[in-house]
Design a protein around this motif. Sequence first.
Motif, PDB file in Angstrom:
ATOM      1  N   ASN A 193       1.339  -1.464   0.047  1.00  0.00           N
ATOM      2  CA  ASN A 193       0.151   0.007   0.024  1.00  0.00           C
ATOM      3  C   ASN A 193       0.881   1.159  -0.449  1.00  0.00           C
ATOM      4  O   ASN A 193       0.304   1.999  -1.182  1.00  0.00           O
ATOM      5  N   VAL A 194       2.111   1.160   0.559  1.00  0.00           N
ATOM      6  CA  VAL A 194       3.127   2.672   0.542  1.00  0.00           C
ATOM      7  C   VAL A 194       4.213   2.482   0.196  1.00  0.00           C
ATOM      8  O   VAL A 194       4.791   0.672   0.072  1.00  0.00           O
ATOM      9  N   GLY A 195       4.312   3.253  -0.859  1.00  0.00           N
ATOM     10  CA  GLY A 195       5.672   2.804  -1.889  1.00  0.00           C
ATOM     11  C   GLY A 195       6.861   3.913  -1.066  1.00  0.00           C
ATOM     12  O   GLY A 195       7.016   5.239  -0.747  1.00  0.00           O
ATOM     13  N   ILE A 196       7.560   3.043  -1.300  1.00  0.00           N
ATOM     14  CA  ILE A 196       9.137   3.915  -0.199  1.00  0.00           C
ATOM     15  C   ILE A 196      10.387   3.317  -1.288  1.00  0.00           C
ATOM     16  O   ILE A 196      10.421   2.395  -1.097  1.00  0.00           O
ATOM     17  N   GLN A 197      11.258   4.683  -1.841  1.00  0.00           N
ATOM     18  CA  GLN A 197      12.030   4.064  -2.668  1.00  0.00           C
ATOM     19  C   GLN A 197      12.993   5.229  -2.040  1.00  0.00           C
ATOM     20  O   GLN A 197      12.953   5.967  -2.206  1.00  0.00           O
ATOM     21  N   LEU A 198      14.724   4.691  -2.234  1.00  0.00           N
ATOM     22  CA  LEU A 198      15.790   5.353  -1.864  1.00  0.00           C
ATOM     23  C   LEU A 198      16.327   5.494  -3.556  1.00  0.00           C
ATOM     24  O   LEU A 198      16.459   4.966  -4.253  1.00  0.00           O
ATOM     25  N   GLU A 199      15.963   6.988  -3.792  1.00  0.00           N
ATOM     26  CA  GLU A 199      16.291   7.457  -5.056  1.00  0.00           C
ATOM     27  C   GLU A 199      18.179   7.760  -4.621  1.00  0.00           C
ATOM     28  O   GLU A 199      18.461   8.856  -4.012  1.00  0.00           O
ATOM     29  N   GLU A 200      18.992   8.212  -6.038  1.00  0.00           N
ATOM     30  CA  GLU A 200      20.156   8.602  -6.094  1.00  0.00           C
ATOM     31  C   GLU A 200      20.112   9.398  -7.272  1.00  0.00           C
ATOM     32  O   GLU A 200      20.141   8.878  -8.857  1.00  0.00           O
TER      33      GLU A 200
END
Length: 168
Positions: free
Chosen positions: A48-55
């Motif tokens: 339900n929730v998206g968390i992305q570590l982005e560079e």
Amino acid sequence: MSDKPTSMNADGIFEPFSSEDVPVEEWSQGTRFGSKYQYLSGYGGSTNVGIQLEELSPGMESSLNHYHMLEEEQAFVLQGEMTLKLGDKKYIMKAGHHVCFPAGQKAGHSFYNHSDAPCRFLMIGEKNPNEVVIYTENQRVGVRLLGEGYARSSQMEYWEDVEINKPS
């Protein structure tokens, strides 16, 4: 079940994990757009929730400017700095800065790394299967449920091209 690695144990329980365990994925489109990211929430079993570590590398943009009709997004800068394009304005975002993009806020947003070093940030958002995204740069309308995109200029009236006086 997905073929991608997850933090699920043999009993089907999603356990804590290190971000170093999450595969790094990369995408680009031409020389203007692209980033590296780790889809943390997917690895941990979230639906339900998206968390992305982005560079975001120097000189790159994260996406076309866009806004969401149904989903809220948030970004939190961990390291480096970048420019937030929000509607007609630009903001410098540095480590410790946070921004929210409420659902339906009709101001396109995207990030551009204006610096000479990578910028690392968290993107947090909902994962609504019925989402509609408006891309303000090219007026594209993305409809997630259909997996399709349309030009906003293709709008039509409800009764357009329908014979309204013909019996069924």
